[in-house]
Enzyme design. Structure first.
Site, PDB file in Angstrom:
ATOM      1  N   ASP A 296      81.927  90.631  50.134  1.00 19.84           N
ATOM      2  CA  ASP A 296      81.347  90.684  48.794  1.00 19.84           C
ATOM      3  C   ASP A 296      81.152  92.163  48.464  1.00 19.84           C
ATOM      4  OD1 ASP A 296      79.839  90.756  46.530  1.00 19.84           O
ATOM      5  OD2 ASP A 296      78.287  89.371  47.225  1.00 19.84           O
TER       6      ASP A 296
ATOM      7  N   CYS B  27      68.802  86.328  42.696  1.00 20.22           N
ATOM      8  CA  CYS B  27      69.822  85.389  43.213  1.00 20.22           C
ATOM      9  C   CYS B  27      69.994  85.540  44.718  1.00 20.22           C
ATOM     10  CB  CYS B  27      71.159  85.546  42.505  1.00 20.22           C
ATOM     11  SG  CYS B  27      71.047  85.423  40.729  1.00 20.22           S
TER      12      CYS B  27
HETATM   13  C1  LIG Z   1      75.939  91.248  45.916  1.00 14.58           C
HETATM   14  C2  LIG Z   1      76.352  90.417  44.727  1.00 14.58           C
HETATM   15  N1  LIG Z   1      77.270  89.467  44.894  1.00 14.58           N
HETATM   16  C3  LIG Z   1      77.692  88.702  43.871  1.00 14.58           C
HETATM   17  C4  LIG Z   1      77.178  88.855  42.615  1.00 14.58           C
HETATM   18  C5  LIG Z   1      77.673  87.977  41.505  1.00 14.58           C
HETATM   19  O1  LIG Z   1      78.283  88.719  40.513  1.00 14.58           O
HETATM   20  P1  LIG Z   1      78.628  88.073  39.090  1.00 14.58           P
HETATM   21  O2  LIG Z   1      77.347  87.467  38.593  1.00 14.58           O
HETATM   22  O3  LIG Z   1      79.073  89.228  38.276  1.00 14.58           O
HETATM   23  O4  LIG Z   1      79.683  87.065  39.316  1.00 14.58           O
HETATM   24  C6  LIG Z   1      76.207  89.824  42.388  1.00 14.58           C
HETATM   25  C7  LIG Z   1      75.596  89.980  41.041  1.00 14.58           C
HETATM   26  O5  LIG Z   1      74.412  90.163  40.900  1.00 14.58           O
HETATM   27  C8  LIG Z   1      75.784  90.640  43.483  1.00 14.58           C
HETATM   28  O6  LIG Z   1      74.868  91.586  43.324  1.00 14.58           O
END
Ligand SMILES: Cc1ncc(COP(=O)(O)O)c(C=O)c1O
Length: 423
Positions: A214, A380
Protein backbone atom coordinates in the site's frame (compact mmCIF):
# COMPACT_ATOMS: atom_id res chain seq x y z
CA UNK A 1 17.77 25.50 -4.31
CA UNK A 2 14.01 25.00 -4.41
CA UNK A 3 11.91 28.04 -3.54
CA UNK A 4 9.24 26.44 -1.37
CA UNK A 5 7.48 29.77 -0.83
CA UNK A 6 7.02 30.00 -4.62
CA UNK A 7 5.76 26.42 -4.65
CA UNK A 8 3.15 27.33 -2.05
CA UNK A 9 1.97 30.18 -4.29
CA UNK A 10 1.10 27.62 -6.96
CA UNK A 11 -1.80 26.43 -4.76
CA UNK A 12 -4.71 28.87 -5.18
CA UNK A 13 -6.80 27.26 -2.44
CA UNK A 14 -4.24 28.21 0.22
CA UNK A 15 -4.76 31.89 -0.44
CA UNK A 16 -7.87 32.34 1.69
CA UNK A 17 -9.08 32.95 5.22
CA UNK A 18 -11.05 30.48 7.30
CA UNK A 19 -12.92 31.81 10.35
CA UNK A 20 -10.97 35.07 9.96
CA UNK A 21 -7.54 33.41 9.97
CA UNK A 22 -5.23 32.56 7.06
CA UNK A 23 -5.89 28.93 6.09
CA UNK A 24 -3.30 26.48 7.41
CA UNK A 25 -3.84 23.16 5.68
CA UNK A 26 -2.41 20.22 7.62
CA UNK A 27 -4.59 17.40 6.30
CA UNK A 28 -2.60 16.24 3.29
CA UNK A 29 -2.67 12.60 4.41
CA UNK A 30 -6.43 12.71 3.76
CA UNK A 31 -6.04 14.54 0.46
CA UNK A 32 -3.45 16.95 -0.88
CA UNK A 33 -4.23 20.32 -2.42
CA UNK A 34 -3.67 20.80 -6.17
CA UNK A 35 -1.27 23.19 -7.87
CA UNK A 36 -2.68 25.50 -10.51
CA UNK A 37 -0.97 23.53 -13.29
CA UNK A 38 -2.87 20.35 -12.31
CA UNK A 39 -6.19 22.21 -12.15
CA UNK A 40 -5.38 23.78 -15.54
CA UNK A 41 -4.32 20.49 -17.13
CA UNK A 42 -7.73 19.01 -16.47
CA UNK A 43 -9.68 21.92 -17.93
CA UNK A 44 -7.19 22.33 -20.81
CA UNK A 45 -7.83 18.70 -21.72
CA UNK A 46 -11.58 19.34 -21.89
CA UNK A 47 -11.05 22.58 -23.81
CA UNK A 48 -8.79 21.11 -26.48
CA UNK A 49 -8.56 17.33 -26.89
CA UNK A 50 -11.40 15.64 -25.03
CA UNK A 51 -12.19 12.28 -26.66
CA UNK A 52 -12.29 8.62 -25.67
CA UNK A 53 -8.95 6.80 -25.66
CA UNK A 54 -7.98 3.66 -27.57
CA UNK A 55 -11.15 3.88 -29.64
CA UNK A 56 -12.16 6.02 -32.58
CA UNK A 57 -10.08 6.84 -35.64
CA UNK A 58 -10.38 10.62 -35.50
CA UNK A 59 -7.62 13.08 -34.67
CA UNK A 60 -8.94 14.09 -31.23
CA UNK A 61 -9.11 10.44 -30.20
CA UNK A 62 -5.50 10.00 -31.31
CA UNK A 63 -4.41 13.08 -29.35
CA UNK A 64 -6.26 12.10 -26.19
CA UNK A 65 -4.83 8.57 -26.41
CA UNK A 66 -1.32 10.00 -26.68
CA UNK A 67 -1.93 12.35 -23.72
CA UNK A 68 -3.34 9.46 -21.65
CA UNK A 69 -0.43 7.12 -22.40
CA UNK A 70 2.12 9.93 -21.86
CA UNK A 71 0.59 10.49 -18.43
CA UNK A 72 0.87 6.77 -17.64
CA UNK A 73 4.55 6.94 -18.61
CA UNK A 74 5.16 9.96 -16.32
CA UNK A 75 3.53 8.18 -13.40
CA UNK A 76 5.58 5.06 -14.19
CA UNK A 77 8.77 7.13 -14.14
CA UNK A 78 7.89 8.55 -10.71
CA UNK A 79 7.83 5.05 -9.20
CA UNK A 80 10.53 3.35 -11.29
CA UNK A 81 8.13 1.22 -13.38
CA UNK A 82 8.20 0.20 -17.04
CA UNK A 83 6.17 2.24 -19.48
CA UNK A 84 7.25 1.04 -22.94
CA UNK A 85 4.43 -0.20 -25.11
CA UNK A 86 3.85 -3.88 -24.44
CA UNK A 87 5.81 -3.66 -21.18
CA UNK A 88 3.53 -1.31 -19.20
CA UNK A 89 3.41 -1.95 -15.47
CA UNK A 90 0.95 0.78 -14.43
CA UNK A 91 -2.79 0.15 -14.43
CA UNK A 92 -5.20 3.07 -14.11
CA UNK A 93 -7.73 2.59 -11.30
CA UNK A 94 -10.26 4.77 -9.50
CA UNK A 95 -7.90 5.07 -6.50
CA UNK A 96 -5.95 3.00 -4.00
CA UNK A 97 -9.08 1.36 -2.60
CA UNK A 98 -10.18 0.37 -6.11
CA UNK A 99 -6.69 -0.96 -6.92
CA UNK A 100 -6.55 -3.09 -3.76
CA UNK A 101 -10.06 -4.42 -4.40
CA UNK A 102 -9.08 -5.15 -8.00
CA UNK A 103 -6.21 -7.29 -6.74
CA UNK A 104 -8.23 -9.11 -4.09
CA UNK A 105 -11.02 -9.80 -6.60
CA UNK A 106 -8.52 -10.99 -9.23
CA UNK A 107 -6.87 -13.33 -6.68
CA UNK A 108 -10.37 -14.58 -5.82
CA UNK A 109 -11.10 -15.19 -9.50
CA UNK A 110 -7.82 -17.10 -9.82
CA UNK A 111 -8.92 -19.18 -6.83
CA UNK A 112 -12.04 -20.13 -8.83
CA UNK A 113 -9.78 -21.39 -11.62
CA UNK A 114 -10.14 -18.30 -13.81
CA UNK A 115 -7.08 -17.27 -15.82
CA UNK A 116 -5.97 -20.86 -16.39
CA UNK A 117 -2.58 -22.32 -15.56
CA UNK A 118 -0.79 -18.94 -15.56
CA UNK A 119 -3.06 -17.64 -12.78
CA UNK A 120 -2.56 -20.66 -10.48
CA UNK A 121 0.18 -18.77 -8.64
CA UNK A 122 -2.51 -16.39 -7.30
CA UNK A 123 -5.03 -19.09 -6.31
CA UNK A 124 -5.88 -19.61 -2.63
CA UNK A 125 -7.40 -22.58 -0.85
CA UNK A 126 -8.15 -23.54 2.77
CA UNK A 127 -4.89 -23.84 4.67
CA UNK A 128 -3.17 -21.10 2.68
CA UNK A 129 -2.40 -17.88 4.51
CA UNK A 130 -2.88 -14.19 3.84
CA UNK A 131 -0.79 -11.85 6.01
CA UNK A 132 -1.37 -8.12 6.58
CA UNK A 133 -0.23 -5.87 9.43
CA UNK A 134 -2.12 -4.25 12.27
CA UNK A 135 -1.09 -0.86 10.82
CA UNK A 136 -3.29 -1.26 7.75
CA UNK A 137 -5.85 1.20 6.47
CA UNK A 138 -9.24 -0.50 6.13
CA UNK A 139 -8.76 -0.53 2.36
CA UNK A 140 -6.05 -3.17 2.79
CA UNK A 141 -7.54 -4.90 5.81
CA UNK A 142 -11.05 -5.46 4.45
CA UNK A 143 -10.46 -6.62 0.83
CA UNK A 144 -7.91 -9.19 2.02
CA UNK A 145 -10.04 -10.26 4.99
CA UNK A 146 -12.92 -10.79 2.55
CA UNK A 147 -10.63 -12.70 0.18
CA UNK A 148 -9.68 -15.01 3.06
CA UNK A 149 -13.36 -15.51 3.90
CA UNK A 150 -14.20 -16.31 0.27
CA UNK A 151 -11.37 -18.78 -0.28
CA UNK A 152 -11.07 -20.37 3.18
CA UNK A 153 -7.52 -19.05 3.57
CA UNK A 154 -6.28 -18.20 7.06
CA UNK A 155 -6.02 -14.47 7.82
CA UNK A 156 -2.96 -13.45 9.85
CA UNK A 157 -1.16 -10.23 10.70
CA UNK A 158 2.12 -8.72 11.76
CA UNK A 159 1.82 -6.95 15.10
CA UNK A 160 3.09 -3.48 16.01
CA UNK A 161 5.82 -2.24 18.34
CA UNK A 162 4.92 0.06 21.24
CA UNK A 163 5.43 3.10 19.01
CA UNK A 164 3.29 1.65 16.22
CA UNK A 165 5.87 0.31 13.77
CA UNK A 166 5.20 -2.96 11.95
CA UNK A 167 7.17 -5.63 13.79
CA UNK A 168 9.76 -7.48 11.75
CA UNK A 169 11.44 -9.45 14.56
CA UNK A 170 9.17 -12.49 14.18
CA UNK A 171 8.73 -12.73 10.40
CA UNK A 172 9.72 -16.41 10.43
CA UNK A 173 6.78 -17.18 12.71
CA UNK A 174 4.14 -15.17 10.84
CA UNK A 175 5.18 -15.64 7.20
CA UNK A 176 5.47 -19.35 6.49
CA UNK A 177 5.57 -21.72 3.52
CA UNK A 178 1.74 -21.57 3.63
CA UNK A 179 1.73 -17.81 3.12
CA UNK A 180 0.54 -16.93 -0.37
CA UNK A 181 -0.05 -13.16 -0.05
CA UNK A 182 1.46 -10.48 2.18
CA UNK A 183 -0.09 -6.99 1.99
CA UNK A 184 1.51 -4.24 4.04
CA UNK A 185 1.52 -0.47 4.14
CA UNK A 186 4.70 1.39 3.18
CA UNK A 187 3.90 4.26 5.56
CA UNK A 188 1.30 4.12 8.33
CA UNK A 189 -1.45 6.67 7.69
CA UNK A 190 -1.90 7.15 11.46
CA UNK A 191 1.64 6.82 12.82
CA UNK A 192 3.57 8.20 9.84
CA UNK A 193 6.04 5.35 10.42
CA UNK A 194 7.91 4.03 7.39
CA UNK A 195 7.67 0.24 7.43
CA UNK A 196 10.91 -1.69 7.17
CA UNK A 197 9.56 -3.55 4.15
CA UNK A 198 12.83 -5.05 2.83
CA UNK A 199 12.95 -8.01 5.26
CA UNK A 200 9.18 -8.57 4.87
CA UNK A 201 9.51 -8.71 1.07
CA UNK A 202 12.55 -10.98 1.30
CA UNK A 203 10.80 -13.42 3.64
CA UNK A 204 7.62 -13.37 1.53
CA UNK A 205 9.54 -14.25 -1.61
CA UNK A 206 11.62 -16.92 0.14
CA UNK A 207 8.33 -18.55 1.12
CA UNK A 208 7.05 -18.30 -2.48
CA UNK A 209 4.47 -15.62 -1.63
CA UNK A 210 3.32 -12.47 -3.41
CA UNK A 211 3.99 -9.07 -1.85
CA UNK A 212 1.46 -6.23 -2.16
CA UNK A 213 2.42 -2.72 -1.04
CA UNK A 214 0.00 0.00 0.00
CA UNK A 215 1.97 2.97 -1.33
CA UNK A 216 -0.71 5.59 -0.61
CA UNK A 217 1.33 7.46 1.98
CA UNK A 218 4.77 6.85 0.48
CA UNK A 219 4.51 7.91 -3.17
CA UNK A 220 3.53 11.52 -2.27
CA UNK A 221 6.37 11.94 0.23
CA UNK A 222 9.29 9.62 -0.54
CA UNK A 223 11.38 8.64 -3.51
CA UNK A 224 10.15 5.14 -4.37
CA UNK A 225 11.40 2.63 -6.90
CA UNK A 226 9.21 -0.43 -7.09
CA UNK A 227 11.78 -2.41 -9.09
CA UNK A 228 14.50 -1.74 -6.53
CA UNK A 229 12.09 -2.62 -3.69
CA UNK A 230 11.10 -5.81 -5.54
CA UNK A 231 7.40 -5.46 -4.69
CA UNK A 232 5.04 -7.53 -6.81
CA UNK A 233 2.10 -5.11 -6.68
CA UNK A 234 1.57 -1.62 -5.27
CA UNK A 235 -1.50 0.64 -5.11
CA UNK A 236 -1.89 4.36 -4.48
CA UNK A 237 -4.14 7.34 -5.21
CA UNK A 238 -3.50 10.42 -7.35
CA UNK A 239 -5.39 12.77 -5.02
CA UNK A 240 -2.80 12.40 -2.25
CA UNK A 241 0.05 13.25 -4.66
CA UNK A 242 -1.22 16.66 -5.82
CA UNK A 243 -3.37 15.10 -8.54
CA UNK A 244 -7.14 14.86 -9.06
CA UNK A 245 -9.66 12.76 -7.16
CA UNK A 246 -11.26 9.70 -8.71
CA UNK A 247 -8.09 8.18 -10.10
CA UNK A 248 -5.26 6.04 -8.83
CA UNK A 249 -2.70 3.51 -9.99
CA UNK A 250 -1.86 -0.12 -9.52
CA UNK A 251 1.72 -1.18 -10.19
CA UNK A 252 2.36 -4.82 -11.03
CA UNK A 253 5.52 -6.55 -12.21
CA UNK A 254 4.88 -7.14 -15.90
CA UNK A 255 4.96 -10.94 -15.63
CA UNK A 256 2.51 -10.77 -12.70
CA UNK A 257 0.08 -8.53 -14.57
CA UNK A 258 0.26 -10.81 -17.61
CA UNK A 259 -0.65 -13.82 -15.46
CA UNK A 260 -3.39 -12.10 -13.41
CA UNK A 261 -7.01 -12.68 -14.46
CA UNK A 262 -9.27 -9.62 -14.84
CA UNK A 263 -11.46 -8.37 -12.02
CA UNK A 264 -14.01 -6.27 -13.85
CA UNK A 265 -15.42 -6.80 -17.28
CA UNK A 266 -16.76 -4.71 -20.13
CA UNK A 267 -15.61 -2.54 -22.99
CA UNK A 268 -11.97 -1.84 -23.88
CA UNK A 269 -10.55 -4.89 -22.09
CA UNK A 270 -11.48 -7.63 -24.53
CA UNK A 271 -9.84 -8.79 -27.75
CA UNK A 272 -12.67 -11.09 -28.88
CA UNK A 273 -16.18 -11.58 -27.50
CA UNK A 274 -18.77 -14.10 -28.67
CA UNK A 275 -22.26 -15.17 -27.59
CA UNK A 276 -21.32 -18.83 -27.18
CA UNK A 277 -17.63 -18.87 -26.22
CA UNK A 278 -15.57 -17.34 -23.45
CA UNK A 279 -14.06 -13.97 -24.28
CA UNK A 280 -10.39 -13.48 -25.01
CA UNK A 281 -9.02 -10.65 -22.90
CA UNK A 282 -6.45 -8.05 -23.85
CA UNK A 283 -2.96 -7.84 -22.47
CA UNK A 284 -2.31 -5.58 -19.45
CA UNK A 285 -2.86 -2.78 -18.73
CA UNK A 286 -6.04 -2.76 -20.89
CA UNK A 287 -7.19 -6.08 -19.36
CA UNK A 288 -7.70 -4.27 -16.04
CA UNK A 289 -9.17 -1.05 -17.39
CA UNK A 290 -12.72 -1.98 -18.38
CA UNK A 291 -14.96 0.92 -19.37
CA UNK A 292 -14.33 4.53 -20.31
CA UNK A 293 -11.24 5.94 -18.64
CA UNK A 294 -11.06 9.06 -16.43
CA UNK A 295 -8.81 10.52 -19.13
CA UNK A 296 -8.71 14.19 -18.03
CA UNK A 297 -7.88 13.13 -14.47
CA UNK A 298 -5.13 10.76 -15.58
CA UNK A 299 -3.61 13.48 -17.77
CA UNK A 300 -3.66 15.88 -14.80
CA UNK A 301 -2.15 13.18 -12.54
CA UNK A 302 0.66 12.89 -15.08
CA UNK A 303 1.26 16.63 -14.73
CA UNK A 304 1.40 16.21 -10.93
CA UNK A 305 3.93 13.37 -11.25
CA UNK A 306 6.08 15.41 -13.64
CA UNK A 307 5.93 18.42 -11.29
CA UNK A 308 7.00 16.32 -8.28
CA UNK A 309 9.95 14.94 -10.26
CA UNK A 310 10.91 18.47 -11.34
CA UNK A 311 11.02 19.62 -7.70
CA UNK A 312 12.97 16.45 -6.95
CA UNK A 313 11.69 13.84 -4.55
CA UNK A 314 14.91 14.16 -2.50
CA UNK A 315 14.29 17.87 -1.96
CA UNK A 316 10.64 17.34 -1.25
CA UNK A 317 11.59 14.70 1.33
CA UNK A 318 14.14 17.05 2.90
CA UNK A 319 11.62 19.89 3.17
CA UNK A 320 9.05 17.63 4.82
CA UNK A 321 11.70 16.21 7.19
CA UNK A 322 12.37 19.76 8.38
CA UNK A 323 8.62 20.29 8.93
CA UNK A 324 8.40 16.99 10.79
CA UNK A 325 11.14 18.09 13.21
CA UNK A 326 8.97 21.06 14.11
CA UNK A 327 5.70 19.09 14.19
CA UNK A 328 7.10 16.56 16.65
CA UNK A 329 7.64 19.38 19.14
CA UNK A 330 3.94 18.98 19.97
CA UNK A 331 5.09 16.07 22.15
CA UNK A 332 6.55 18.68 24.55
CA UNK A 333 3.13 20.27 25.13
CA UNK A 334 1.61 19.19 28.42
CA UNK A 335 -1.01 16.44 27.94
CA UNK A 336 -0.23 15.67 24.29
CA UNK A 337 0.72 12.11 23.42
CA UNK A 338 2.07 11.37 19.96
CA UNK A 339 0.55 8.21 18.44
CA UNK A 340 3.55 6.77 16.64
CA UNK A 341 7.32 7.33 16.64
CA UNK A 342 8.36 10.43 18.57
CA UNK A 343 11.75 10.71 16.89
CA UNK A 344 12.16 12.00 13.37
CA UNK A 345 13.64 8.72 12.18
CA UNK A 346 12.08 6.52 9.47
CA UNK A 347 8.87 8.49 9.55
CA UNK A 348 7.10 11.16 7.54
CA UNK A 349 5.33 14.38 8.53
CA UNK A 350 2.05 12.70 9.43
CA UNK A 351 1.64 12.90 13.19
CA UNK A 352 -1.40 11.60 15.06
CA UNK A 353 -1.87 12.62 18.66
CA UNK A 354 -4.13 12.41 21.65
CA UNK A 355 -4.89 15.35 23.91
CA UNK A 356 -5.45 13.98 27.39
CA UNK A 357 -8.91 14.81 28.70
CA UNK A 358 -10.23 16.40 25.47
CA UNK A 359 -12.25 14.51 22.87
CA UNK A 360 -10.56 14.52 19.41
CA UNK A 361 -13.59 16.19 17.83
CA UNK A 362 -13.43 19.02 20.35
CA UNK A 363 -9.71 19.41 19.62
CA UNK A 364 -10.39 19.46 15.87
CA UNK A 365 -13.11 22.08 16.25
CA UNK A 366 -10.96 24.28 18.47
CA UNK A 367 -8.08 24.06 15.98
CA UNK A 368 -10.42 24.70 13.04
CA UNK A 369 -11.64 27.89 14.71
CA UNK A 370 -8.07 29.20 14.27
CA UNK A 371 -8.21 28.42 10.53
CA UNK A 372 -6.15 25.23 10.84
CA UNK A 373 -7.35 22.05 9.12
CA UNK A 374 -6.37 18.74 10.74
CA UNK A 375 -8.06 15.35 10.67
CA UNK A 376 -10.05 13.83 13.53
CA UNK A 377 -11.45 10.31 13.91
CA UNK A 378 -9.99 6.86 13.38
CA UNK A 379 -8.56 7.69 9.94
CA UNK A 380 -9.98 4.40 8.54
CA UNK A 381 -7.55 2.46 10.73
CA UNK A 382 -9.37 1.19 13.80
CA UNK A 383 -6.97 -1.65 14.75
CA UNK A 384 -4.05 0.83 15.02
CA UNK A 385 -6.09 2.98 17.38
CA UNK A 386 -7.02 -0.04 19.50
CA UNK A 387 -3.30 -0.86 19.69
CA UNK A 388 -2.84 2.50 21.42
CA UNK A 389 -5.94 2.04 23.60
CA UNK A 390 -7.87 4.68 21.66
CA UNK A 391 -10.92 4.82 19.42
CA UNK A 392 -9.98 8.07 17.69
CA UNK A 393 -7.22 10.65 17.50
CA UNK A 394 -6.23 13.91 15.86
CA UNK A 395 -3.80 13.93 12.95
CA UNK A 396 -1.72 16.73 11.44
CA UNK A 397 -0.06 15.93 8.13
CA UNK A 398 2.25 17.95 5.90
CA UNK A 399 2.56 18.54 2.20
CA UNK A 400 5.15 20.26 0.06
CA UNK A 401 3.30 23.61 0.44
CA UNK A 402 3.55 23.77 4.23
CA UNK A 403 5.96 26.07 6.02
CA UNK A 404 7.42 26.24 9.50
CA UNK A 405 4.94 29.08 10.14
CA UNK A 406 2.07 26.65 9.49
CA UNK A 407 3.45 24.20 12.03
CA UNK A 408 4.07 26.95 14.57
CA UNK A 409 0.48 28.15 14.17
CA UNK A 410 -0.65 24.62 15.01
CA UNK A 411 1.70 24.32 18.00
CA UNK A 412 0.47 27.65 19.34
CA UNK A 413 -3.16 26.58 18.98
CA UNK A 414 -2.48 23.17 20.54
CA UNK A 415 -0.92 24.73 23.60
CA UNK A 416 -4.25 26.51 24.25
CA UNK A 417 -6.50 23.43 23.94
CA UNK A 418 -6.35 22.03 27.47
CA UNK A 419 -6.48 25.43 29.19
CA UNK A 420 -9.50 26.32 27.01
CA UNK A 421 -11.34 23.14 28.04
CA UNK A 422 -10.12 23.68 31.61
CA UNK A 423 -8.45 20.28 31.78
C1 LIG B 1 -2.46 4.16 3.81
C2 LIG B 1 -3.71 4.34 2.98
N1 LIG B 1 -4.15 3.33 2.24
C3 LIG B 1 -5.25 3.44 1.47
C4 LIG B 1 -5.98 4.59 1.44
C5 LIG B 1 -7.20 4.66 0.58
O1 LIG B 1 -7.07 5.63 -0.40
P1 LIG B 1 -8.33 6.12 -1.26
O2 LIG B 1 -9.38 6.51 -0.26
O3 LIG B 1 -7.81 7.27 -2.03
O4 LIG B 1 -8.74 4.98 -2.10
C6 LIG B 1 -5.58 5.67 2.21
C7 LIG B 1 -6.38 6.92 2.23
O5 LIG B 1 -6.59 7.53 3.26
C8 LIG B 1 -4.40 5.55 3.01
O6 LIG B 1 -3.96 6.55 3.75
Amino acid sequence: MVDFAAIRNEFPILDQEIHGHPLVYLDSAATSQKPQRVIEAESEFYRTINAGVHRGAHELAARSTTAFEDARAKVAKLVGANAEEGEEEIVVTAGATAGLNLLATAFGNASLGRGGEAARRFALKPGDEIVVSKAEHHSVLLPFQELAARTGATFKWLDLTDDGRVRTDNLDEVITERTRIVAVTHVGNVTGAITDIAPIIKRTHEMGGIFVLDACQSVPHLKVDFHALDVDFAAWSAHKMYGPTGVGFLYGKREMLEALPPASFGGSMVELAWMDQPAQYMLPPARFEAGTQPVAQVVAAGVAAEWMMAIGMDRLEEHERMLTDELLKMGDIDGIRIIGPRENVKRIGTVAFDVEGVHPHDVGQFIDAQGIAIRVGHHCAQPVHRHFGLYASNRASCGVYNSIDDIDALLEALAKVRPFFEV
